[in-house]
Design a protein around this motif. Structure first.
Motif, PDB file in Angstrom:
ATOM      1  N   LEU A  26      10.891 -10.321 -25.150  1.00 39.67           N
ATOM      2  CA  LEU A  26      11.384  -9.209 -24.339  1.00 39.67           C
ATOM      3  C   LEU A  26      11.327  -7.885 -25.088  1.00 39.67           C
ATOM      4  O   LEU A  26      11.051  -6.839 -24.499  1.00 39.67           O
ATOM      5  CB  LEU A  26      12.815  -9.502 -23.871  1.00 39.67           C
ATOM      6  N   MET A  27      11.589  -7.921 -26.398  1.00 40.30           N
ATOM      7  CA  MET A  27      11.531  -6.682 -27.173  1.00 40.30           C
ATOM      8  C   MET A  27      10.101  -6.175 -27.301  1.00 40.30           C
ATOM      9  O   MET A  27       9.861  -4.974 -27.358  1.00 40.30           O
ATOM     10  CB  MET A  27      12.133  -6.899 -28.566  1.00 40.30           C
ATOM     11  N   SER A  28       9.125  -7.079 -27.341  1.00 43.29           N
ATOM     12  CA  SER A  28       7.743  -6.663 -27.567  1.00 43.29           C
ATOM     13  C   SER A  28       7.055  -6.182 -26.308  1.00 43.29           C
ATOM     14  O   SER A  28       6.241  -5.273 -26.348  1.00 43.29           O
ATOM     15  CB  SER A  28       6.927  -7.823 -28.167  1.00 43.29           C
ATOM     16  N   ASN A  29       7.387  -6.772 -25.158  1.00 45.80           N
ATOM     17  CA  ASN A  29       6.585  -6.496 -23.971  1.00 45.80           C
ATOM     18  C   ASN A  29       7.432  -6.308 -22.718  1.00 45.80           C
ATOM     19  O   ASN A  29       6.898  -6.312 -21.612  1.00 45.80           O
ATOM     20  CB  ASN A  29       5.582  -7.640 -23.752  1.00 45.80           C
ATOM     21  N   GLY A  30       8.735  -6.164 -22.873  1.00 46.57           N
ATOM     22  CA  GLY A  30       9.614  -6.023 -21.716  1.00 46.57           C
ATOM     23  C   GLY A  30      10.080  -4.600 -21.517  1.00 46.57           C
ATOM     24  O   GLY A  30      10.080  -3.787 -22.438  1.00 46.57           O
ATOM     25  N   ALA A  31      10.460  -4.311 -20.295  1.00 45.94           N
ATOM     26  CA  ALA A  31      11.052  -3.011 -19.970  1.00 45.94           C
ATOM     27  C   ALA A  31      12.571  -3.154 -19.941  1.00 45.94           C
ATOM     28  O   ALA A  31      13.107  -4.266 -19.975  1.00 45.94           O
ATOM     29  CB  ALA A  31      10.535  -2.524 -18.616  1.00 45.94           C
ATOM     30  N   GLY A 126       6.943   2.927 -27.584  1.00 42.35           N
ATOM     31  CA  GLY A 126       7.930   3.172 -26.552  1.00 42.35           C
ATOM     32  C   GLY A 126       8.096   1.993 -25.614  1.00 42.35           C
ATOM     33  O   GLY A 126       7.511   0.936 -25.801  1.00 42.35           O
ATOM     34  N   GLU A 127       8.898   2.192 -24.575  1.00 47.02           N
ATOM     35  CA  GLU A 127       9.162   1.133 -23.611  1.00 47.02           C
ATOM     36  C   GLU A 127       7.997   1.026 -22.641  1.00 47.02           C
ATOM     37  O   GLU A 127       7.610   2.012 -22.013  1.00 47.02           O
ATOM     38  CB  GLU A 127      10.450   1.439 -22.825  1.00 47.02           C
ATOM     39  N   PRO A 128       7.383  -0.153 -22.486  1.00 49.12           N
ATOM     40  CA  PRO A 128       6.280  -0.282 -21.533  1.00 49.12           C
ATOM     41  C   PRO A 128       6.766  -0.090 -20.096  1.00 49.12           C
ATOM     42  O   PRO A 128       7.834  -0.544 -19.734  1.00 49.12           O
ATOM     43  CB  PRO A 128       5.785  -1.726 -21.755  1.00 49.12           C
TER      44      PRO A 128
END
Length: 248
Positions: A26-31, A126-128
């Motif tokens: 979730l930290m790598s690819n989550g919003a 940043g946040e995706p």
């Protein structure tokens, strides 16, 4: 409550995903507000993991007597629970943080990178805005390393790739056939090495041979070592039978 087959129909149910794997994913690819459902290894119950502003929160879902208990509320089914919390904030039990279940995270995802690199990735990019179900895996890596020969101890530049539990090296990036494939499930250690007459050297220890190689910079060497050690930690955790649960 849905049985295992019913849970598999939920696109964002990730099975026996561990707490730490959920955090890295979730930290790598989550919003913000991305969430997934998984089995809690600690309790044997279900858990919902949600990405907050700078961390991932985990909330236990207790199932008993045909009802689902989530916090102080009870629900007749999982869809009923999710419909409720998609509109109302989810109260964190430890800090009181309000978290909104905003975007379900599909299980057709790639592996996460090491936790250190996940945080670096998030800080840099940043946040995706949108989830990428088929994004390139952050736990893969490729690049040039200079490797020491086995019989003749000379050093040759080779193109290395890491994917799942295999590390391959080629003469050139465009080559279709690898010179050799290293099975990381048989690797016992990844270590920095200071015995060579070169800098930035690290080694992979196998029963039949130790492979020595080096990168162009200390930073690049650190990235290779962290990634490979992360791979080995999960292989060892699963009893030397690697099961990358984040694959589709």
């Amino acid at each position: 409550m849905e049985d295992e087959s019913g849970l598999q129909e939920i696109s964002w149910y990730h099975g026996e995903l561990s707490r730490h794997q959920a955090e890295a994913l979730l930290m790598s690819n989550g919003a913000l507000g991305s969430y997934l459902l998984r089995k809690s290894r600690e309790s044997g119950q279900l858990a919902v993991s949600v990405k907050c502003q700078d961390s991932v929160k985990h909330f236990l879902v207790k199932c008993s007597e045909g009802k689902i208990k989530f916090g102080f509320s009870e629900f007749q089914s999982l869809p009923e629970l999710l419909a409720h919390f998609s509109q109302k904030p989810l109260v964190g039990s430890e800090t009181g943080t309000l978290v909104l279940l905003h975007l379900p995270y599909p299980r057709q995802v790639s592996e996460p990178q090491t936790y250190e690199s996940v945080r670096i990735h998030t800080a840099l990019h940043g946040e995706p805005e949108v989830l990428e179900p088929h994004a390139d895996s952050l736990a893969t890596k490729e690049g040039f390393l200079t490797k020491q020969g086995f019989i003749i101890k000379n050093w040759k530049l080779r193109w290395f790739t890491v994917f799942r539990h295999e590390m391959k090296y080629y003469r050139e990036p465009k080559d279709a056939e690898a010179i050799k494939t290293l099975d990381l499930t048989k690797c016992s250690a990844v270590q920095y090495d200071y015995t060579q007459d070169r800098t930035n050297v690290f080694c992979l220890v196998f029963p039949e041979r130790t492979y020595f190689m080096y990168a162009d910079s200390p930073r690049e060497t650190d990235e290779w070592v962290r990634l490979l050690r992360w791979k080995l930690s999960h292989i060892n955790q699963d009893g030397c039978k690697t099961r990358f649960l984040l694959a589709s």
